[in-house]
Motif scaffolding. Structure first.
Motif: not given
Length: 250
Positions: A20, A22, A25, A77, A81
């Motif tokens: 992912l 930035s 984000t 996100d 993860s």
């Protein structure tokens, strides 16, 4: 009206999706949640919080869109993860179907219904749909924060985020009857050839107004169209005949 159906067609390359970036984000809304059912504190910036009071105006619509984008990016996100991006997008498709029902959506946005009742219904949905724990926790956060009204926008934004992460082109195929899997696979290959995307995801719609044949929408917000429908052919024939100059003797 076209009825959206889930279609298990996904043309993927063997290259794993990149991490992912930035750029995806969350910016205006700091959203954090764990993959467990433990209650989590939701932190919103002043800008996102103020969108509640601006919902009815043009500025409110923009703020809500920003908040939905931030929530979607936060969910993506967590999925990245946890290495559960594909199963999370499947969860989101289930949520699209559930909250697409007006009675379900109206229930959750109704301010007179208690949070306890809403959480209870969420538990039922989670069990029946076999949602992942972090997806369920995400829904509970939306209910607690009184932002469940954004769920449809979040679903749309999550799909956009997913497509960016995985370099996936979404194609909406509309037809009068459900197309066979091999036909959808051929369409996916053609869209991949036209766009150069690594992956193509197909969603199918049933649209009786097409008469026969099919249409394919792809590109940014479905801006590009392949129209192979009989409806289009009939419209072209009618235009060529210029029926307005013909008088019928009855």
């Amino acid at each position: 009206m076209a009825a959206l159906q889930q279609t298990p067609i996904c043309l993927q390359s063997k290259t794993p999706p990149p991490p992912l970036s930035s750029s995806l984000t969350a910016r205006s809304t700091a959203v954090s949640f764990s993959s467990t059912f433990t209650p989590v504190n939701l932190k919103l910036t002043a800008a996102a919080s103020s969108s509640t009071s601006l919902r009815r105006g043009g500025g409110g619509a923009r703020m809500n869109a920003t908040a939905a984008s931030s929530y979607a990016a936060a969910l993506a996100d967590v999925a990245v993860s946890n290495n559960t991006l594909e199963t999370t997008v499947a969860d989101v498709e289930k949520l699209e179907k559930f909250f697409g029902e007006p009675s379900v959506f109206d229930f959750f946005v109704n301010p007179t219904i208690s949070l306890e009742k809403k959480r209870g219904v969420l538990d039922d949905i989670a069990k029946s749909a076999a949602l992942q724990p972090h997806t369920v926790n995400f829904l509970n956060i939306l209910v607690d924060a009184k932002r469940i009204d954004l769920i449809k926008d979040i679903v749309a934004e999550f799909e956009t985020v997913y497509n960016k992460i995985t370099d996936t082109e979404l194609a909406i195929v509309s037809s009068v009857v459900k197309l066979e899997s091999q036909h959808l696979a051929q369409i996916a290959k053609q869209v991949q050839k036209l766009t150069g995307s690594k992956n193509v995801r197909i969603k199918s719609e049933i649209d009786p107004s097409l008469v026969a044949g099919f249409t394919v929408r792809y590109g940014n917000s479905g801006s590009k169209l392949i129209d192979m429908s009989v409806k289009k052919q009939l419209e072209e024939i009618a235009a060529q005949l210029d029926l307005g100059d013909i008088k019928l003797n009855l």
